[in-house]
Design a protein around this motif. Sequence first.
Motif, PDB file in Angstrom:
ATOM      1  N   PRO A 103      16.790  -0.006   1.376  1.00 39.48           N
ATOM      2  CA  PRO A 103      16.302   0.229   0.001  1.00 39.48           C
ATOM      3  C   PRO A 103      14.876  -0.288  -0.192  1.00 39.48           C
ATOM      4  N   VAL A 104      13.917   0.395   0.415  1.00 40.90           N
ATOM      5  CA  VAL A 104      12.518   0.014   0.270  1.00 40.90           C
ATOM      6  C   VAL A 104      11.690   1.243  -0.092  1.00 40.90           C
ATOM      7  N   ASP A 105      10.748   1.051  -1.001  1.00 41.57           N
ATOM      8  CA  ASP A 105       9.746   2.067  -1.318  1.00 41.57           C
ATOM      9  C   ASP A 105       8.423   1.589  -0.744  1.00 41.57           C
ATOM     10  N   VAL A 106       7.713   2.497  -0.060  1.00 37.63           N
ATOM     11  CA  VAL A 106       6.467   2.124   0.602  1.00 37.63           C
ATOM     12  C   VAL A 106       5.346   3.054   0.151  1.00 37.63           C
ATOM     13  N   SER A 107       4.208   2.474  -0.232  1.00 34.75           N
ATOM     14  CA  SER A 107       3.036   3.253  -0.630  1.00 34.75           C
ATOM     15  C   SER A 107       1.833   2.817   0.187  1.00 34.75           C
ATOM     16  N   TYR A 108       0.965   3.790   0.518  1.00 34.91           N
ATOM     17  CA  TYR A 108      -0.253   3.516   1.280  1.00 34.91           C
ATOM     18  C   TYR A 108      -1.457   3.899   0.432  1.00 34.91           C
ATOM     19  N   GLY A 109      -2.505   3.071   0.475  1.00 32.14           N
ATOM     20  CA  GLY A 109      -3.704   3.389  -0.282  1.00 32.14           C
ATOM     21  C   GLY A 109      -4.734   2.289  -0.169  1.00 32.14           C
ATOM     22  N   ASP A 110      -5.873   2.531  -0.821  1.00 30.94           N
ATOM     23  CA  ASP A 110      -6.968   1.567  -0.771  1.00 30.94           C
ATOM     24  C   ASP A 110      -6.925   0.683  -2.009  1.00 30.94           C
ATOM     25  N   LEU A 111      -6.570  -0.562  -1.818  1.00 31.50           N
ATOM     26  CA  LEU A 111      -6.541  -1.544  -2.897  1.00 31.50           C
ATOM     27  C   LEU A 111      -7.561  -2.661  -2.696  1.00 31.50           C
ATOM     28  N   THR A 112      -7.861  -2.968  -1.434  1.00 32.37           N
ATOM     29  CA  THR A 112      -8.694  -4.135  -1.146  1.00 32.37           C
ATOM     30  C   THR A 112     -10.027  -3.792  -0.496  1.00 32.37           C
ATOM     31  N   GLY A 113     -10.272  -2.500  -0.263  1.00 35.75           N
ATOM     32  CA  GLY A 113     -11.532  -2.103   0.350  1.00 35.75           C
ATOM     33  C   GLY A 113     -11.640  -2.468   1.809  1.00 35.75           C
ATOM     34  N   GLY A 114     -10.514  -2.650   2.468  1.00 32.49           N
ATOM     35  CA  GLY A 114     -10.524  -2.999   3.882  1.00 32.49           C
ATOM     36  C   GLY A 114     -10.761  -1.793   4.768  1.00 32.49           C
ATOM     37  N   SER A 115     -10.710  -2.015   6.063  1.00 31.00           N
ATOM     38  CA  SER A 115     -10.965  -0.945   7.027  1.00 31.00           C
ATOM     39  C   SER A 115      -9.800   0.022   7.149  1.00 31.00           C
ATOM     40  N   GLY A 116      -8.619  -0.419   6.756  1.00 32.90           N
ATOM     41  CA  GLY A 116      -7.442   0.445   6.837  1.00 32.90           C
ATOM     42  C   GLY A 116      -6.729   0.532   5.505  1.00 32.90           C
ATOM     43  N   ASP A 117      -5.660   1.308   5.485  1.00 31.58           N
ATOM     44  CA  ASP A 117      -4.876   1.450   4.257  1.00 31.58           C
ATOM     45  C   ASP A 117      -4.085   0.177   3.965  1.00 31.58           C
ATOM     46  N   ASP A 118      -4.064  -0.177   2.699  1.00 25.34           N
ATOM     47  CA  ASP A 118      -3.185  -1.259   2.267  1.00 25.34           C
ATOM     48  C   ASP A 118      -1.780  -0.702   2.081  1.00 25.34           C
ATOM     49  N   ILE A 119      -0.789  -1.586   2.172  1.00 28.85           N
ATOM     50  CA  ILE A 119       0.603  -1.157   2.081  1.00 28.85           C
ATOM     51  C   ILE A 119       1.285  -1.909   0.951  1.00 28.85           C
ATOM     52  N   VAL A 120       1.906  -1.163   0.050  1.00 25.96           N
ATOM     53  CA  VAL A 120       2.684  -1.752  -1.037  1.00 25.96           C
ATOM     54  C   VAL A 120       4.156  -1.519  -0.717  1.00 25.96           C
ATOM     55  N   VAL A 121       4.925  -2.582  -0.665  1.00 24.66           N
ATOM     56  CA  VAL A 121       6.350  -2.488  -0.344  1.00 24.66           C
ATOM     57  C   VAL A 121       7.157  -3.020  -1.516  1.00 24.66           C
ATOM     58  N   ASN A 122       8.091  -2.208  -1.997  1.00 27.93           N
ATOM     59  CA  ASN A 122       9.023  -2.634  -3.042  1.00 27.93           C
ATOM     60  C   ASN A 122      10.425  -2.699  -2.438  1.00 27.93           C
ATOM     61  N   VAL A 123      11.041  -3.862  -2.535  1.00 27.44           N
ATOM     62  CA  VAL A 123      12.412  -4.039  -2.058  1.00 27.44           C
ATOM     63  C   VAL A 123      13.345  -3.897  -3.254  1.00 27.44           C
ATOM     64  N   LEU A 124      14.362  -3.029  -3.119  1.00 29.92           N
ATOM     65  CA  LEU A 124      15.274  -2.716  -4.212  1.00 29.92           C
ATOM     66  C   LEU A 124      16.699  -3.106  -3.853  1.00 29.92           C
ATOM     67  N   THR A 125      17.559  -3.072  -4.856  1.00 26.45           N
ATOM     68  CA  THR A 125      18.997  -3.243  -4.598  1.00 26.45           C
ATOM     69  C   THR A 125      19.590  -1.877  -4.285  1.00 26.45           C
ATOM     70  N   CYS A 126      20.686  -1.877  -3.557  1.00 27.79           N
ATOM     71  CA  CYS A 126      21.301  -0.602  -3.173  1.00 27.79           C
ATOM     72  C   CYS A 126      21.985   0.101  -4.345  1.00 27.79           C
ATOM     73  N   GLY A 127      22.704  -0.658  -5.146  1.00 25.07           N
ATOM     74  CA  GLY A 127      23.507  -0.014  -6.188  1.00 25.07           C
ATOM     75  C   GLY A 127      22.718   0.658  -7.285  1.00 25.07           C
ATOM     76  N   ASP A 128      21.868  -0.109  -7.979  1.00 22.80           N
ATOM     77  CA  ASP A 128      21.165   0.444  -9.132  1.00 22.80           C
ATOM     78  C   ASP A 128      19.655   0.453  -8.957  1.00 22.80           C
ATOM     79  N   ALA A 129      19.167   0.249  -7.734  1.00 22.42           N
ATOM     80  CA  ALA A 129      17.738   0.345  -7.424  1.00 22.42           C
ATOM     81  C   ALA A 129      16.879  -0.564  -8.301  1.00 22.42           C
ATOM     82  N   VAL A 130      17.331  -1.782  -8.497  1.00 20.50           N
ATOM     83  CA  VAL A 130      16.547  -2.772  -9.231  1.00 20.50           C
ATOM     84  C   VAL A 130      15.587  -3.443  -8.260  1.00 20.50           C
ATOM     85  N   GLY A 131      14.304  -3.510  -8.644  1.00 19.57           N
ATOM     86  CA  GLY A 131      13.313  -4.129  -7.774  1.00 19.57           C
ATOM     87  C   GLY A 131      13.470  -5.637  -7.734  1.00 19.57           C
ATOM     88  N   VAL A 132      13.620  -6.184  -6.535  1.00 24.36           N
ATOM     89  CA  VAL A 132      13.793  -7.634  -6.387  1.00 24.36           C
ATOM     90  C   VAL A 132      12.575  -8.299  -5.763  1.00 24.36           C
TER      91      VAL A 132
END
Length: 220
Positions: A103-132
């Motif tokens: 149960p993870v959502d992953v996004s790629y994009g430029d947030l910090t102006g670095g040489s590569g893509d930054d990664i945003v990871v959201n960890v959720l619960t299985c049952g009701d997809a609440v972000g923890v």
Amino acid sequence: MRGGLIEAGPTPARGTIQAAITAAVVLAALALFVSACATGGTGARDEGPAHADAVAGAATASPSAAPTDTPARVDAVRLVKDDPAVSAEVKRGLKPCAGDRYPVDVSYGDLTGGSGDDIVVNVLTCGDAVGVGSYVYREADGRYANVFKAEEPPVYAEIDRGDLVVTQQVYEKGDAVSSPSGENVITYRWATDRFVKEYSWHNDYSSVAGEDATPAPEGG
């Protein structure tokens, strides 16, 4: 002479004129036929290359679709589990929901102006997809460093036009898990080496939609 009438017959001059006209018509028809054949043949041969050139020209004029830059995928689950900044509670709860699907959502994009893509990871619960837990990883020298974390559920982070937007839902006593009372939204912007709070706001939800919803369990 017949019955006192002189029978008119073709005179030599009239016959000569008719013969000349007939010959001219025949020659004109023959010339037209030969001309048509020559034009038709050449036209048919020219038609193909001209059409091909037009198609080739259209293909050349229309730029080919450039391949979309797809960021290199990372093992977000392993990234979180190997991260010492992630709490033990989040790591314990990070298990497959079905098969090997985490149960993870992953996004790629430029947030910090670095040489590569930054990664945003959201960890959720299985049952009701609440972000923890929400985390941002910055690439540097082929490795990823944790530059942001939020572990106050329910929480969810996303990229919005170069900013990091973190949403935390607000529950009041008796609210169902699916029907929070509102949300706090905070926008962060990267400044040199860290995220700085830029602005925030609060939204209250209508309670009409959640009147019949099942209340969240006490202490949940």
